[in-house]
Enzyme design. Sequence first.
Site, PDB file in Angstrom:
ATOM      1  CG  ASN A   9     -86.949 -57.382  -2.033  1.00  0.00           C
ATOM      2  OD1 ASN A   9     -87.319 -58.162  -1.158  1.00  0.00           O
ATOM      3  ND2 ASN A   9     -85.788 -56.739  -1.979  1.00  0.00           N
ATOM      4  CE  LYS A  11     -86.349 -53.473  -0.114  1.00  0.00           C
ATOM      5  NZ  LYS A  11     -85.472 -52.332  -0.067  1.00  0.00           N
ATOM      6  CG  HIS A  97     -81.264 -56.545  -1.707  1.00  0.00           C
ATOM      7  ND1 HIS A  97     -81.043 -55.459  -0.898  1.00  0.00           N
ATOM      8  CD2 HIS A  97     -82.275 -56.190  -2.545  1.00  0.00           C
ATOM      9  CE1 HIS A  97     -81.904 -54.490  -1.216  1.00  0.00           C
ATOM     10  NE2 HIS A  97     -82.658 -54.921  -2.226  1.00  0.00           N
ATOM     11  CD  GLU A  99     -82.586 -53.354   1.701  1.00  0.00           C
ATOM     12  OE1 GLU A  99     -83.246 -54.396   1.869  1.00  0.00           O
ATOM     13  OE2 GLU A  99     -83.066 -52.312   1.204  1.00  0.00           O
ATOM     14  CD  GLU A 169     -82.265 -53.577  -6.387  1.00  0.00           C
ATOM     15  OE1 GLU A 169     -83.432 -53.244  -6.531  1.00  0.00           O
ATOM     16  OE2 GLU A 169     -81.841 -54.142  -5.369  1.00  0.00           O
ATOM     17  N   GLY A 175     -84.979 -47.124  -1.888  1.00  0.00           N
ATOM     18  CA  GLY A 175     -85.825 -46.590  -0.822  1.00  0.00           C
ATOM     19  C   GLY A 175     -85.762 -45.088  -0.651  1.00  0.00           C
ATOM     20  CB  SER A 216     -86.694 -44.857  -5.943  1.00  0.00           C
ATOM     21  OG  SER A 216     -86.159 -44.859  -4.638  1.00  0.00           O
TER      22      SER A 216
HETATM   23  C1  PEP Z   1     -84.927 -52.944  -3.501  1.00  0.00           C
HETATM   24  O1  PEP Z   1     -84.547 -52.838  -2.349  1.00  0.00           O
HETATM   25  O2  PEP Z   1     -84.677 -53.971  -4.157  1.00  0.00           O
HETATM   26  C2  PEP Z   1     -85.695 -51.854  -4.095  1.00  0.00           C
HETATM   27  C3  PEP Z   1     -85.743 -51.764  -5.391  1.00  0.00           C
HETATM   28  O3  PEP Z   1     -86.305 -51.001  -3.218  1.00  0.00           O
HETATM   29  P1  PEP Z   1     -87.155 -49.681  -3.552  1.00  0.00           P
HETATM   30  O4  PEP Z   1     -88.019 -49.976  -4.744  1.00  0.00           O
HETATM   31  O5  PEP Z   1     -87.964 -49.412  -2.324  1.00  0.00           O
HETATM   32  O6  PEP Z   1     -86.174 -48.587  -3.855  1.00  0.00           O
END
Ligand code: PEP
Length: 256
Positions: A9, A11, A97, A99, A169, A175, A216
């Site tokens: 992703n 983003k 998601h 976000e 998630e 992040g 992460s």
């Molecule tokens: C995400 O936002 O879908 C995600 C998994 O981000 P990160 O790997 O940076 O934690």
Amino acid sequence: MKKTIIIANWKMNLSPDQAEQVLGEMLALSPSWPLSETSVVVCPSFEALSALAPQFKNSALALGAQNCFWEDEGAYTGEISPKFLKGLGCQYVIVGHSERRQNLGETDAQVSLKVKAALRNGLVPIICVGETFQERQDGQKDAAVSGQVNRALEGLKLLSGDELVLAYEPVWVIGSGQAVSPEEAGHTSQVIRQVLLDHFSLEQINSQTRIIYGGSVNPLNVKNFVAWPTIDGILVGGASLAAKTFSELVTAGSVN
Ligand code: PEP
């Protein structure tokens, strides 16, 4: 056995030029990836989708989008048509998601409509669910996740050929550089599976759904998640933005 799925992703990162460069580097590295065991999906920003789409046509990598609207076309200024995404060559689309839920107030009801719109157009929805830090502190983690899954799947009938990806998630982990333990991700995958059993037959769950983890994940910890028996893959943000790191992640995550 289901193939492991690894979803990048990007983003709102990588300009179209940068995206082209990173994808080129990934494609150059991809012949060494064990793609007979692992499916790799890349979800660039919308601005880059059209330019990159042709490069996915003759590659083993699949193209995904980061969002779509719940109608196919019409007077919906600024929205993203799932039908047009399919026409561009997308096979997957991320919906719900955290976000988007946090920044734009995207609701479970909207996520549910988007899931149906994606399937109607032959796209595989990647449905993101996860608890906030507060919900976790309050001991509401499992309830929050199962509630989101339940509402996202409300009224959904899986037809033959449809596929779903459920991505767990934890919001507070995304992040942060600090993933949850594989045990915890594994436990939540079972919570999600339990909800799936309320909606679909065992056979449908086994053949048409995947439950993955995101938050992460990096080349060092990926194996712990994909090796977990009830986790079918991962969703990666930060570690998917540089071709070399992502290549290391795919290689490490494909060894079962
Ligand atoms: C995400 O936002 O879908 C995600 C998994 O981000 P990160 O790997 O940076 O934690």
